[in-house]
Write a protein that holds these residues in place. Structure first.
Motif, PDB file in Angstrom:
ATOM      1  N   ALA A 243       0.835  -1.204   0.000  1.00 42.13           N
ATOM      2  CA  ALA A 243       0.000   0.000   0.000  1.00 42.13           C
ATOM      3  C   ALA A 243       0.869   1.253   0.000  1.00 42.13           C
ATOM      4  O   ALA A 243       0.542   2.263  -0.635  1.00 42.13           O
ATOM      5  CB  ALA A 243      -0.924   0.000   1.215  1.00 42.13           C
ATOM      6  N   ILE A 246       2.150   1.937  -3.507  1.00 42.50           N
ATOM      7  CA  ILE A 246       1.101   2.528  -4.355  1.00 42.50           C
ATOM      8  C   ILE A 246       0.895   3.995  -3.980  1.00 42.50           C
ATOM      9  O   ILE A 246       0.718   4.856  -4.852  1.00 42.50           O
ATOM     10  CB  ILE A 246      -0.215   1.722  -4.227  1.00 42.50           C
ATOM     11  CG1 ILE A 246      -0.022   0.326  -4.830  1.00 42.50           C
ATOM     12  CG2 ILE A 246      -1.368   2.450  -4.892  1.00 42.50           C
ATOM     13  CD1 ILE A 246      -1.185  -0.612  -4.658  1.00 42.50           C
ATOM     14  N   ARG A 247       0.985   4.283  -2.682  1.00 43.42           N
ATOM     15  CA  ARG A 247       0.808   5.666  -2.256  1.00 43.42           C
ATOM     16  C   ARG A 247       1.922   6.549  -2.817  1.00 43.42           C
ATOM     17  O   ARG A 247       1.675   7.640  -3.334  1.00 43.42           O
ATOM     18  CB  ARG A 247       0.792   5.732  -0.722  1.00 43.42           C
ATOM     19  CG  ARG A 247       0.253   7.052  -0.174  1.00 43.42           C
ATOM     20  CD  ARG A 247      -0.024   6.945   1.314  1.00 43.42           C
ATOM     21  NE  ARG A 247       1.118   6.405   2.034  1.00 43.42           N
ATOM     22  CZ  ARG A 247       1.089   5.282   2.768  1.00 43.42           C
ATOM     23  NH1 ARG A 247      -0.021   4.592   2.867  1.00 43.42           N
ATOM     24  NH2 ARG A 247       2.168   4.842   3.396  1.00 43.42           N
ATOM     25  N   THR A 250       1.344   7.057  -6.498  1.00 41.81           N
ATOM     26  CA  THR A 250       0.218   7.966  -6.711  1.00 41.81           C
ATOM     27  C   THR A 250       0.641   9.406  -6.395  1.00 41.81           C
ATOM     28  O   THR A 250       0.374  10.322  -7.185  1.00 41.81           O
ATOM     29  CB  THR A 250      -0.969   7.575  -5.801  1.00 41.81           C
ATOM     30  OG1 THR A 250      -1.246   6.189  -6.001  1.00 41.81           O
ATOM     31  CG2 THR A 250      -2.210   8.387  -6.131  1.00 41.81           C
ATOM     32  N   GLY A 265      -0.658   4.897 -10.349  1.00 45.34           N
ATOM     33  CA  GLY A 265      -1.060   4.552  -8.993  1.00 45.34           C
ATOM     34  C   GLY A 265      -2.503   4.074  -8.951  1.00 45.34           C
ATOM     35  O   GLY A 265      -2.835   3.115  -8.247  1.00 45.34           O
ATOM     36  N   ARG A 266      -3.363   4.711  -9.723  1.00 50.98           N
ATOM     37  CA  ARG A 266      -4.771   4.306  -9.736  1.00 50.98           C
ATOM     38  C   ARG A 266      -4.937   2.909 -10.314  1.00 50.98           C
ATOM     39  O   ARG A 266      -5.739   2.104  -9.854  1.00 50.98           O
ATOM     40  CB  ARG A 266      -5.594   5.323 -10.528  1.00 50.98           C
ATOM     41  CG  ARG A 266      -6.585   6.049  -9.633  1.00 50.98           C
ATOM     42  CD  ARG A 266      -7.206   7.236 -10.299  1.00 50.98           C
ATOM     43  NE  ARG A 266      -8.117   6.885 -11.367  1.00 50.98           N
ATOM     44  CZ  ARG A 266      -8.474   7.732 -12.333  1.00 50.98           C
ATOM     45  NH1 ARG A 266      -7.968   8.951 -12.338  1.00 50.98           N
ATOM     46  NH2 ARG A 266      -9.306   7.375 -13.260  1.00 50.98           N
ATOM     47  N   TRP A 268      -2.685   0.541 -10.316  1.00 49.47           N
ATOM     48  CA  TRP A 268      -2.168  -0.448  -9.357  1.00 49.47           C
ATOM     49  C   TRP A 268      -3.130  -0.652  -8.200  1.00 49.47           C
ATOM     50  O   TRP A 268      -3.364  -1.770  -7.764  1.00 49.47           O
ATOM     51  CB  TRP A 268      -0.806   0.012  -8.824  1.00 49.47           C
ATOM     52  CG  TRP A 268       0.288  -0.078  -9.823  1.00 49.47           C
ATOM     53  CD1 TRP A 268       0.162  -0.337 -11.160  1.00 49.47           C
ATOM     54  CD2 TRP A 268       1.695   0.065  -9.576  1.00 49.47           C
ATOM     55  NE1 TRP A 268       1.402  -0.341 -11.754  1.00 49.47           N
ATOM     56  CE2 TRP A 268       2.361  -0.103 -10.814  1.00 49.47           C
ATOM     57  CE3 TRP A 268       2.451   0.335  -8.439  1.00 49.47           C
ATOM     58  CZ2 TRP A 268       3.740  -0.008 -10.929  1.00 49.47           C
ATOM     59  CZ3 TRP A 268       3.831   0.420  -8.554  1.00 49.47           C
ATOM     60  CH2 TRP A 268       4.464   0.247  -9.789  1.00 49.47           C
ATOM     61  N   GLN A 269      -3.701   0.447  -7.714  1.00 53.77           N
ATOM     62  CA  GLN A 269      -4.642   0.355  -6.602  1.00 53.77           C
ATOM     63  C   GLN A 269      -5.837  -0.503  -7.010  1.00 53.77           C
ATOM     64  O   GLN A 269      -6.282  -1.369  -6.266  1.00 53.77           O
ATOM     65  CB  GLN A 269      -5.097   1.767  -6.193  1.00 53.77           C
ATOM     66  CG  GLN A 269      -6.138   1.798  -5.096  1.00 53.77           C
ATOM     67  CD  GLN A 269      -5.628   1.146  -3.818  1.00 53.77           C
ATOM     68  OE1 GLN A 269      -4.495   1.380  -3.410  1.00 53.77           O
ATOM     69  NE2 GLN A 269      -6.442   0.300  -3.212  1.00 53.77           N
ATOM     70  N   ALA A 272      -4.688  -4.126  -7.194  1.00 50.62           N
ATOM     71  CA  ALA A 272      -4.377  -4.683  -5.876  1.00 50.62           C
ATOM     72  C   ALA A 272      -5.641  -4.985  -5.078  1.00 50.62           C
ATOM     73  O   ALA A 272      -5.685  -5.935  -4.305  1.00 50.62           O
ATOM     74  CB  ALA A 272      -3.488  -3.710  -5.101  1.00 50.62           C
ATOM     75  N   SER A 273      -6.697  -4.175  -5.286  1.00 48.53           N
ATOM     76  CA  SER A 273      -7.886  -4.327  -4.441  1.00 48.53           C
ATOM     77  C   SER A 273      -8.876  -5.356  -4.989  1.00 48.53           C
ATOM     78  O   SER A 273      -9.928  -5.551  -4.389  1.00 48.53           O
ATOM     79  CB  SER A 273      -8.578  -2.974  -4.291  1.00 48.53           C
ATOM     80  OG  SER A 273      -9.002  -2.520  -5.557  1.00 48.53           O
ATOM     81  N   VAL A 317       1.000  -4.734  -6.526  1.00 46.51           N
ATOM     82  CA  VAL A 317      -0.342  -5.167  -6.946  1.00 46.51           C
ATOM     83  C   VAL A 317      -0.667  -6.577  -6.453  1.00 46.51           C
ATOM     84  O   VAL A 317      -1.749  -7.090  -6.709  1.00 46.51           O
ATOM     85  CB  VAL A 317      -0.542  -5.092  -8.479  1.00 46.51           C
ATOM     86  CG1 VAL A 317      -0.301  -3.679  -8.971  1.00 46.51           C
ATOM     87  CG2 VAL A 317       0.351  -6.090  -9.220  1.00 46.51           C
TER      88      VAL A 317
END
Lengths: 610, 286
Positions: A243, A246-247, A250, A265-266, A268-269, A272-273, A317
């Protein structure tokens, strides 16, 4: 599934090529010789679902045969189909999709002569004619005209491929009739290519971020890479956690460098989610945009950087497997990446326990086989999976259903290597480079009428003129192609365009993949536009009507007006516009949607046919 | 108008269609919604028994906020969408797509297309007499059916019907690429050397007549094919116990072809070689 295989049998050599990839066939159900009945043959059929799940080995299998024999016979294709439980009709459809494969006999040595923009401007047409005259029938060499080979800084270029075990390749660039003929007749003794740093005129400049190691480190040495700051980013990534990575990405404002400029970043987020597992990471190294060669130079000059960056991305991710989809026309990049991945694996930087952190990740290289469309992310998934490289319709998007129908983050080489400085310097320091809207450094592929063609790295925000000055633009500049064949032309009086996403957009053009191709007045513009139209007609996958037929109708219209201007060309220009508008609006993927951009910009901005 | 299906109730999705409120069950496509609302959106590659491939792009509509037009046949309706089916932009794309198709293939046996050419004022001739097209002789390599590539619009329906969507025979695929892409069996061989099992399900789904019964092809060549003089009778196949429905197309007291109703919940329009082609015994009068 009740598959039907024909009577054609593979030759011993074809069988050996496929068995080297898949292991020997265990029973005659999957193609082993029937002369000695095996116990397994009598009881059950091996293969089936287990084999079908290896469908993604179809493309490597086709490569194996093509590399060894030079073409793919019915017997070889059927044997491969038996081994993988793939319907022969589908495998035939796949084999005929790629330009580098042939299903008809051809000479073992094929010389691919680049005829695309930079090479065309450097006299590829005359060169091809000369080579064909020299290497006529009986020379044992097949001469094939090729789309961009990604060697634009050394145009004109040729790539010789001699089938055998192992396959031999030789790159000749800049080439002449004599050099090309020599590369084809004796690929082993052809002179070595200049080092990757040759393509980086700024090499050694301490201000470089992405290219800092190209020409400085030994691309074959992992120790040298580590001595130059390698694997610091991955260590920081492990310290931050997925996390946190990713932060950082981003906050750094990194956006995709492949042309679409989507926030990394978006992406990957979102990947990952996803609750569905496994997740995949795909590195798109299928750069086939005419005029683009930056990924090749990065992979040849700093291969471990890409290995490390892919590891960071996969960690972020939640992927344990990454695919590096590398275009088939890059033999040296392939060797360097193979070597780097092997070394990283041997040293525990890939594999079950990366850096002793209990995180498993490995990279598999997949070679493309000559299809521009496979740079489109969903077409690339199909290609890896062993299907025709046709784009899928979106939604669903890859972050949700990508490779093998699983959540997938796909990034190109340049985007990924940007992650390293983001982690080593921190998001804030990275975001301080460039402009608020376009952060970080950017790579440009400069070629054409300049004194020092090559890859340039500049912070976002420099102007087109500054970049061209760096590359030594020649006098009597006629036009600059920005963003490659899918990009657009700008005039010599527009060189103050700032090279940022927002700046190019405001100027009604695009940064695309970072191509900057300069053309002086000696370059015949209509012929260049024709080549662009021909390129898209050749590379359309054929799936949707606007692109499949539209590219043909546009090429026809451009042929008709090649020698005409003004009122005589008006009706065909109107037709080009109407067809182009429908292609942009109604095509399935970016290829059809952008195929008309460059020609349109040449008409509107350069007054190409006035 | 609102489309409400029978069966398990599904959530309804609300969006606007040409400015009007539309409510369709979750999972419906924009095309489903259009049809429920009585709107005519032309389609060629869409088939009622197949997953849409959205390759022909005739059914494109304008979706607010989307950079490009979207295919109505495969884009699912989502809550809050604003869709316009009949804008100048959508009509322009449809017109061009029809022109491109009609200039490259023979659409003379494609139902409804003549009407769309008129409606959208398409002029396929404007690409000039030299516009590339296939110009290939029909492939007649077996007694049951004819492949006329001149009429093929590459809609992929036959590939899907032969492959994992229905027949699971996988005898045909698309080979080559771009304008040179063709539907082909393995190694581009004659049908008789391929994996084809002659179920004729590809003919059933072909929207243009590129695939046709040998009987229909021969009668068209002889000028005796007359659909207005044909009657259709749906009956049960007598070959085995499955009970597939056959629709016999009869002209002058002869069966000229056999189709199968798509709304049959068991076969969905699919048959085997016997049901589809084994009708000669019915009319053997020797």
């Amino acid at each position: 599934m009740d598959l039907h295989f024909g009577d054609s049998k593979p030759t011993d050599e074809e069988r050996a090529a496929i068995d080297a990839l898949l292991g020997p066939a265990e029973s005659s159900w999957e193609g082993a010789a029937r002369d000695e009945m095996r116990a397994a043959d009598l009881r059950w059929a091996r293969g089936g679902r287990e084999a079908r799940e290896r469908r993604d080995l179809l493309l490597p299998g086709l490569h194996a045969v093509n590399d060894r024999i030079g073409w793919i016979s019915e017997g070889a294709l059927d044997y491969l189909c038996r081994r993988l439980t793939v319907p022969p009709a589908e495998a035939y459809g796949v084999a005929t999709f790629y330009a580098m494969f042939s299903v008809k006999p051809r000479p073992a040595t094929v010389l691919h002569m680049c005829t695309d923009l930079a090479c065309a401007a450097a006299g590829a047409a005359e060169l091809c004619a000369g080579v064909e005259a020299r290497l006529g029938p009986g020379s044992g060499v097949g001469v094939e005209r090729s789309p961009c080979l990604g060697l634009c800084e050394r145009a004109p270029a040729a790539l010789a491929v001699r089938a055998g075990d192992p396959v031999r390749t030789a790159v000749s660039a800049p080439t002449t009739v004599a050099w090309a003929a020599m590369a084809a007749s004796a690929p082993d003794s052809a002179p070595e290519e200049p080092p990757a740093a040759f393509a980086v005129p700024q090499a050694g400049d301490p201000s470089l971020v992405l290219l800092s190691r190209v020409g400085v480190v030994d691309p074959a040495s992992l120790d040298d890479y580590r001595a130059h700051g390698g694997y610091a980013a991955l260590r920081r990534a492990f310290a931050l956690g997925p996390a946190g990575v990713i932060r950082e990405v981003t906050d750094a404002g990194l956006v995709g460098r492949g042309g679409a400029a989507f926030p990394t970043g978006r992406k990957w987020q979102a990947t990952a989610s996803q609750p569905d597992h496994p997740h995949y990471l795909v590195c798109n190294a299928d750069e086939s945009e005419p005029g683009t060669f930056k990924d090749r130079v990065v992979m040849e000059g700093d291969p471990y950087a890409l290995v490390e960056a892919m590891t960071v991305a996969a960690y972020a991710v939640g992927a344990h497997k990454g695919y590096l989809y590398l275009r088939g026309e890059y033999p040296r990049a392939l060797h360097r990446m193979e070597h780097a991945i092997g070394q990283a694996r041997a040293r525990g930087l890939l594999g079950e326990d990366v850096l002793g952190q209990g995180y498993a990740f490995d990279i598999e290289i997949r070679r493309g086989a000559g299809a521009y469309i496979c740079g489109e992310e969903t077409a690339l998934f199909n290609s890896i999976e062993g299907y025709r490289g046709e784009p899928r319709s979106k939604p669903p998007f890859p972050v949700e259903k990508g490779l093998f129908g699983k959540p997938t983050a796909e990034n190109n080489v340049e985007t990924l290597v940007n992650v390293l400085p983001i982690l080593t310097r921190g998001a804030e320091a990275y975001a301080a480079i460039g402009t608020p809207g376009s952060t970080g450094p950017k790579l440009y592929c400069v070629s054409g009428s300049v004194d020092r063609p090559g890859i340039y790295e500049l912070p976002f925000g420099s102007t087109l003129g500054e970049l061209l000055e760096l590359a030594g633009v020649r006098e009597r500049l006629r036009a600059v192609l920005l963003g490659g064949a899918a990009g657009g032309f700008v005039r010599p009086d527009e060189l103050d365009i700032p090279l940022t996403f927002e700046g190019t957009r405001a100027a009604g053009t695009t940064l695309g993949s970072g191509v900057v191709m300069a053309f002086d007045e000696t370059v015949p513009l209509p012929r260049l536009l024709l080549r662009i139209a021909e390129f898209f007609r050749d590379e359309s996958c054929g799936q949707c009507v606007p692109c499949r037929v539209g590219t043909v109708r546009q090429e026809e219209a451009l042929h008709r007006i090649a020698e005409r201007t003004g009122a005589a060309a008006a009706d065909d220009i109107a037709l080009l516009r109407e067809v182009g508008r429908a292609m942009r609006d109604a095509s399935i993927c970016g290829l059809g949607q952008t195929a008309w951009n460059a020609v349109e910009s040449a008409i509107d901005r350069l007054g190409a046919y006035e | 108008m609102t489309a409400i299906p029978l069966g398990v109730p599904r959530r309804l999705v609300e969006f606007t269609l040409d400015g009007q409120e539309a409510r369709v069950p979750e999972g419906s496509t924009i095309l489903d919604a259009c049809r429920a609302a009585g709107k005519d959106v032309p389609t060629l590659c869409q088939g009622d028994t197949l997953t849409p491939k959205n390759a022909c792009r005739v059914c494109v509509v304008e979706l607010e906020g989307a950079r490009t037009l979207v295919p109505a046949c495969s884009r699912k309706a989502e809550a809050g969408m604003a869709v316009r089916t009949d804008t100048e932009r959508a009509r322009h794309s449809r017109k061009i797509v029809i022109e491109l198709l009609a200039s490259s293939v023979d659409l003379s046996t494609t139902p409804q297309v003549a009407g769309w050419i008129k409606e959208y004022e398409a002029k396929p001739d404007r690409f000039g007499p030299d516009a590339a097209r296939l110009d290939e002789e029909p492939k007649i390599d077996n007694g049951l059916y004819v492949r006329d590539y001149d009429k093929c619009i590459l809609c992929y329906k036959c590939v899907d019907a032969c492959g994992d969507q229905w027949q699971n025979t996988f005898a045909i695929s698309v080979a080559g690429r771009g304008f040179d892409a063709r539907i082909a069996v393995e190694h581009d061989a004659p049908l008789t050397d391929s994996a084809c099992v002659y179920c004729g399900n590809c003919i059933e789904v072909c929207p243009t007549g590129a695939l046709s019964f040998r009987s229909e092809f021969d009668m068209r060549a002889a000028g005796t094919w007359d659909e207005s003089a044909q009657t259709e009778t749906t009956t049960v196949c007598a070959y085995c116990g499955v009970g597939c429905n056959l629709t016999l197309h009869v002209q002058d007291n002869e069966i000229v072809k056999v189709t199968s109703p798509h709304d049959n919940p068991v076969t969905h329009g699919n048959l085997c070689i016997k049901g589809r082609f084994g009708y000669q015994h019915v009319q053997n009068r020797d």
